[in-house]
Scaffold this motif. Structure first.
Motif, short mmCIF file in Angstrom:
data_model
loop_
_atom_site.label_atom_id
_atom_site.label_comp_id
_atom_site.label_asym_id
_atom_site.label_seq_id
_atom_site.Cartn_x
_atom_site.Cartn_y
_atom_site.Cartn_z
N LYS A 2 23.79 46.74 62.32
CA LYS A 2 23.77 45.50 61.54
C LYS A 2 23.28 44.34 62.39
O LYS A 2 22.48 43.53 61.94
N SER A 3 23.74 44.25 63.65
CA SER A 3 23.30 43.13 64.48
C SER A 3 21.83 43.27 64.87
O SER A 3 21.15 42.28 65.06
N THR A 6 19.90 41.95 61.80
CA THR A 6 19.99 40.50 61.70
C THR A 6 19.25 39.84 62.86
O THR A 6 18.70 38.75 62.69
N LEU A 7 19.22 40.48 64.03
CA LEU A 7 18.44 39.95 65.14
C LEU A 7 16.96 39.93 64.78
O LEU A 7 16.25 38.96 65.06
N LYS A 10 16.53 37.08 62.33
CA LYS A 10 16.60 35.80 63.02
C LYS A 10 15.30 35.52 63.76
O LYS A 10 14.80 34.39 63.76
N ARG A 72 23.89 34.34 60.56
CA ARG A 72 25.05 34.24 61.47
C ARG A 72 26.34 34.61 60.74
O ARG A 72 27.21 35.27 61.31
N ASP A 75 26.49 38.30 60.58
CA ASP A 75 26.89 38.85 61.88
C ASP A 75 28.39 38.73 62.12
O ASP A 75 29.00 39.61 62.72
N GLN A 76 28.98 37.64 61.65
CA GLN A 76 30.40 37.40 61.87
C GLN A 76 31.28 38.08 60.82
O GLN A 76 32.50 37.92 60.85
#
Length: 160
Positions: A2-3, A6-7, A10, A72, A75-76
């Motif tokens: 997932k990160s 999203t990276l 971003k 973000r 991500d959180q």
């Protein structure tokens, strides 16, 4: 996983900001000057075009910032939150406003088409309003789906 996704997104948001900086530095002043050359009787046309285009760029960056903040939140682990719905609402409004502002600049594209005898220029001028309208509709759809998912989640939490 997932990160990493999203990276990537971003990074894509950052890369999408670079052409706009170049657009602000080089293309907007030229469009304003060309509009002033085509409309010598209306001396303020250059400033009107500049104001509309720079306003749309500022709104574009607000929308990109909200998209970055939404990533973000994902991500959180706060993807299904009211703040995510608000961020989508801001993105929707930004995209709709950009569409309206670029439709206001469309007459200058008509003048370019008349001057160069190239009617395809008008269709080029419709690309940004159409693309931003598609983004606004997509953000509205995501906002509605996310709101319904949040409501279903809160109902399920109250049931248990």
């Amino acid at each position: 996983m997932k990160s990493a996704s999203t990276l990537f997104l971003k990074t894509a948001v950052f890369v999408l900001s670079l052409p706009m900086v170049l657009f602000c530095l080089f293309l907007i002043p030229e469009v304003g000057r060309a509009t002033a050359d085509l409309l010598p009787a209306f001396g303020a046309s250059k400033y009107v075009v500049w104001a509309l285009l720079y306003a749309s760029v500022i709104i574009y960056f607000i929308g990109l910032y909200q998209a970055f903040q939404l990533l973000r939140c994902i991500d959180q682990g706060r993807a299904f939150s009211v703040s995510s719905v608000r961020k989508l609402q801001v993105i929707k409004r930004c995209a709709g406003t950009i569409s309206i502002l670029h439709l206001c600049v469309l007459p200058s594209f008509y003048l370019f088409a008349e001057f160069d005898d190239a009617p395809g220029v008008i269709f080029v001028g419709l690309i940004v309003p159409f693309a931003s309208l598609v983004i606004a509709v997509f953000a509205a759809l995501l906002q509605k789906l996310l709101q319904e998912a949040i409501e279903m989640k809160s109902e399920n939490e109250l049931t248990i």
